[in-house]
Scaffold this active site. Structure first.
Site, PDB file in Angstrom:
ATOM      1  N   ARG A 238     -16.081   0.700  -1.778  1.00  0.00           N
ATOM      2  CA  ARG A 238     -15.793  -0.683  -1.388  1.00  0.00           C
ATOM      3  C   ARG A 238     -15.931  -0.764   0.126  1.00  0.00           C
ATOM      4  O   ARG A 238     -15.352   0.053   0.849  1.00  0.00           O
ATOM      5  CB  ARG A 238     -14.371  -1.073  -1.780  1.00  0.00           C
TER       6      ARG A 238
ATOM      7  N   CYS B 140      -9.970  -2.653 -11.199  1.00  0.00           N
ATOM      8  CA  CYS B 140      -9.563  -1.551 -10.324  1.00  0.00           C
ATOM      9  C   CYS B 140      -8.206  -1.810  -9.668  1.00  0.00           C
ATOM     10  O   CYS B 140      -7.706  -0.968  -8.934  1.00  0.00           O
ATOM     11  CB  CYS B 140     -10.617  -1.275  -9.266  1.00  0.00           C
TER      12      CYS B 140
ATOM     13  N   GLU C 145     -11.213 -11.059  -6.703  1.00  0.00           N
ATOM     14  CA  GLU C 145      -9.831 -11.021  -6.219  1.00  0.00           C
ATOM     15  C   GLU C 145      -9.297 -12.400  -5.884  1.00  0.00           C
ATOM     16  O   GLU C 145      -8.141 -12.537  -5.500  1.00  0.00           O
ATOM     17  CB  GLU C 145      -9.739 -10.181  -4.933  1.00  0.00           C
TER      18      GLU C 145
ATOM     19  N   HIS D 256       0.808  -1.211   0.000  1.00  0.00           N
ATOM     20  CA  HIS D 256       0.000   0.000   0.000  1.00  0.00           C
ATOM     21  C   HIS D 256       0.844   1.265   0.000  1.00  0.00           C
ATOM     22  O   HIS D 256       0.370   2.324  -0.393  1.00  0.00           O
ATOM     23  CB  HIS D 256      -1.025  -0.033   1.133  1.00  0.00           C
TER      24      HIS D 256
ATOM     25  N   ASN E  12      -4.472  -6.792  -7.824  1.00  0.00           N
ATOM     26  CA  ASN E  12      -3.380  -6.891  -6.845  1.00  0.00           C
ATOM     27  C   ASN E  12      -3.524  -8.191  -6.050  1.00  0.00           C
ATOM     28  O   ASN E  12      -2.589  -8.976  -5.917  1.00  0.00           O
ATOM     29  CB  ASN E  12      -3.400  -5.705  -5.878  1.00  0.00           C
ATOM     30  N   ASP E  13      -4.741  -8.384  -5.516  1.00  0.00           N
ATOM     31  CA  ASP E  13      -4.964  -9.620  -4.758  1.00  0.00           C
ATOM     32  C   ASP E  13      -5.139 -10.818  -5.685  1.00  0.00           C
ATOM     33  O   ASP E  13      -4.686 -11.919  -5.357  1.00  0.00           O
ATOM     34  CB  ASP E  13      -6.178  -9.470  -3.837  1.00  0.00           C
TER      35      ASP E  13
ATOM     36  N   ARG F 115     -11.465   3.172  -1.366  1.00  0.00           N
ATOM     37  CA  ARG F 115     -11.001   2.214  -0.348  1.00  0.00           C
ATOM     38  C   ARG F 115     -11.446   2.714   1.028  1.00  0.00           C
ATOM     39  O   ARG F 115     -10.690   3.397   1.720  1.00  0.00           O
ATOM     40  CB  ARG F 115      -9.469   2.100  -0.385  1.00  0.00           C
TER      41      ARG F 115
ATOM     42  N   ARG G 221       1.825 -10.688  -1.663  1.00  0.00           N
ATOM     43  CA  ARG G 221       2.111  -9.396  -2.306  1.00  0.00           C
ATOM     44  C   ARG G 221       2.991  -8.487  -1.454  1.00  0.00           C
ATOM     45  O   ARG G 221       3.522  -7.494  -1.931  1.00  0.00           O
ATOM     46  CB  ARG G 221       0.801  -8.685  -2.702  1.00  0.00           C
TER      47      ARG G 221
HETATM   48  C1  PEP Z   1      -6.813  -5.310  -5.437  1.00  0.00           C
HETATM   49  O1  PEP Z   1      -6.608  -6.260  -4.674  1.00  0.00           O
HETATM   50  O2  PEP Z   1      -6.476  -5.297  -6.644  1.00  0.00           O
HETATM   51  C2  PEP Z   1      -7.467  -4.087  -4.932  1.00  0.00           C
HETATM   52  C3  PEP Z   1      -7.828  -3.122  -5.754  1.00  0.00           C
HETATM   53  O3  PEP Z   1      -7.636  -3.970  -3.583  1.00  0.00           O
HETATM   54  P1  PEP Z   1      -6.456  -3.587  -2.543  1.00  0.00           P
HETATM   55  O4  PEP Z   1      -5.238  -3.236  -3.349  1.00  0.00           O
HETATM   56  O5  PEP Z   1      -6.950  -2.440  -1.732  1.00  0.00           O
HETATM   57  O6  PEP Z   1      -6.320  -4.855  -1.777  1.00  0.00           O
HETATM   58 MG    MG Z   2      -7.609  -6.298  -2.742  1.00  0.00          MG
END
Ligand code: PEP
Ligand code: MG
Length: 539
Positions: free
Chosen positions: A328, A497, A426, A187, A449-450, A292, A460
């Site tokens: 979200r 996203c 995800e 993050h 990302n997830d 978020r 990650r």
């Molecule tokens: C993701 O996992 O791609 C996502 C957008 O959520 P975050 O990065 O906040 O886990």
């Molecule tokens: Mg995520």
């Protein structure tokens, strides 16, 4: 001196380095000669802590409003609590020990006591009493609160930064992030992209560079400490060229997100809080594709109330003036830890108690958020989406809870608007179930990302896996394609996203797969628009 690392966002930053230090006070038990001296030290540290809290209250009032500032007032009052004061004094006198140890122990004892209470409000005071005790201990130890010290914009160097630390940073003072740890999808990296500043991870620096003048080259992944005059001149020129490129992108404002052959796609922005809306508008996004909301929880010392959340969501909806805002619901757990949730330590937090799993377990917390979202929907075009879904049953349970919330609002005569329902894709389970899931919802938003982390079984947060944790892996791209196809089959529109949505080397691939929406950091909107407008899908 030139150090290398991995770039998580391009750009050039030039300025002084400032080391971010964690506030990890080690408190030792020390026998003292004269307990009364320690009592006086405690009294004076308590007064200093109260003054600091007063200053924080004033700052928060100006920056984030009364609702968020109130916590500092509560902390001031807690420091005047007679039971708390007497406990510290008794411990110092009866055991003949130092003030630091007495304050820290009292903080721990009171915190445990609050945590064991039935009343949710009192339970939540556990984190507060720990917080005020840490503050007093910091003052006793010489006032070190952690963080970084500078009145001018600086390049932050840090071991790593937790989301709860990044939210507290004064962003106007940050030119760039350079960390030893971290990963491309952490993050901190996402924050750097949102702020549109260069950032490097995996840089093996020595703390002794703190305070030195340096250049961050976010394109080549370099940190150049004390550059010579020629190097500095080269980078100053490069920085000016970058600014010029950004100026040129500004000309795309007001233009459509349309390919050369006429295919249109929605281009929305990702935000972490109310403050980011300015950037969304400045960069001409068509809506907010990912709000978020957990940052409201991370920023506060206690459960944000329905009213505080309602105000935040309503402000965003109103400022977006009829454009779509997809909120979200709470996505904490894993790397996003919130003290007052009092969650147990887990062996595998990324696979653990997080996001929708917490919400379906702590229905009181979930309903508070849903009530705030639905009430705010009366003031704009709000959609809601749920993170970390793995099954149709979860979605059905969510929909039941939403119906209960709507019924309660109806009974109270509280108005709300039409709210589209979506889920994040995800997990591999959600991809495999996407055809069935699509029949339950209005839309999907793919969290790459997830999805990358879970598809490739790659943490990650683990910097060592950065080479393997590759969102371009064919398995991830296939999962995205399958989700879009099944989403459409089941009648849901599909967006992306995750960070991959902003990767312009894949924009054409996503459009060919039929994606309906891309949601990216505000700073990436115009670059992605530029890319979309150069693509010809008829060829
Ligand atoms: C993701 O996992 O791609 C996502 C957008 O959520 P975050 O990065 O906040 O886990
Ligand atoms: Mg995520």
């Amino acid at each position: 001196m030139e150090l290398t690392g991995k770039s998580v966002f391009g750009g050039i930053a030039i300025g002084n380095l400032s080391l971010y230090r964690k506030n990890d006070n080690v408190v030792k038990r020390v026998k003292v000669e004269d307990p009364e001296v320690e009592i006086n030290r405690f009294e004076s540290a308590k007064e200093t802590a109260k003054e600091q809290l007063g200053q924080l209250y004033d700052k928060a009032m100006k920056e984030v409003g009364e609702a968020n500032a109130a916590v500092f007032e509560v902390h001031q009052m807690m420091l005047d609590d007679l039971d708390y004061i007497e406990s510290v004094q008794n411990m110092i006198r009866s055991q003949g020990i130092n003030a630091e140890f007495a304050v820290a122990t009292t903080g721990d004892n009171f915190s445990e006591m609050f945590a064991a209470m039935d009343d949710d409000y009192m339970k939540a005071r556990a984190a507060d009493v720990k917080d005020i005790s840490n503050r007093v201990v910091s003052v006793l130890q010489g006032g070190d609160q952690g963080g970084f010290k500078s009145d001018e914009p600086v390049i932050i160097i840090a071991e790593d930064l937790a989301p709860s630390e990044t939210v507290q940073l004064d962003k106007s003072l940050v030119l760039s992030f350079v960390t030893r740890g971290g990963s491309t999808n952490s993050h901190t990296a996402i924050l750097a992209r949102t702020m549109n500043i260069p950032a490097l991870i995996g840089v093996d620096f020595d703390d002794a560079i703190d305070g030195k003048f340096a250049i961050v080259d976010g394109f080549a992944g370099k940190l150049i400490v004390e550059p010579d005059a020629d190097t500095l001149a080269v980078y100053q020129k490069k920085q000016e060229e970058e600014r010029e490129k950004l100026r040129l992108l500004q000309e795309l404002k007001g233009k459509e997100n349309v390919t050369l052959d006429g295919t249109k796609v929605n281009l929305y922005a990702n935000i972490g809080g109310v403050k980011d809306v300015m950037d969304v508008l400045k960069n001409d996004a068509g809506g907010i594709g990912l709000f978020r909301s957990e940052f409201l929880y991370l920023e506060s010392d206690n459960y944000p109330s329905e009213e505080d959340q309602f105000k935040a969501y309503r402000t965003v909806a109103e400022n977006m003036a009829g454009k779509k805002v997809i909120i979200r619901t709470l996505d904490i757990g894993a790397d996003k830890q919130v003290d007052y949730f009092q969650m147990d330590k887990e062996e595998n937090p990324a696979l653990g108690y997080r996001a929708i799993r917490i919400c379906l377990d702590r229905v009181d917390v979930f309903k508070t958020q849903l009530r705030a979202i639905y009430r705010a929907s009366y003031y704009g075009k709000i959609s809601v989406m749920y993170p970390m879904i793995i099954s149709v049953d979860e979605v059905r349970r969510i929909k039941e809870i939403v119906e209960e919330v709507k019924k309660e609002l109806d009974e109270q005569g509280a108005p709300y608007g039409e709210v589209e329902t979506g889920i994040m894709i995800e997990t591999p389970a959600a991809v495999l179930m996407s055809e069935e899931l699509a029949k339950e919802v209005d839309f999907f938003s793919i969290g790459t990302n997830d999805l990358t982390q879970y598809t490739l079984a790659c943490d990650r947060q683990n910097a060592k896996l950065d080479g393997i944790n590759d969102p371009h892996h064919p398995a991830v791209l296939r999962a995205i394609e399958m989700t879009i196809k099944n989403g459409h089959k089941g009648g849901a529109w599909v967006g992306i996203c995750g960070e991959l949505g902003a990767d312009t080397t894949l924009t054409e691939t996503f459009l060919r797969m039929g994606v309906d929406e891309l949601s990216v950091s505000p700073s990436r909107i115009l670059a992605v628009r530029d890319k979309i407008r150069s693509i010809d899908l008829s060829k």
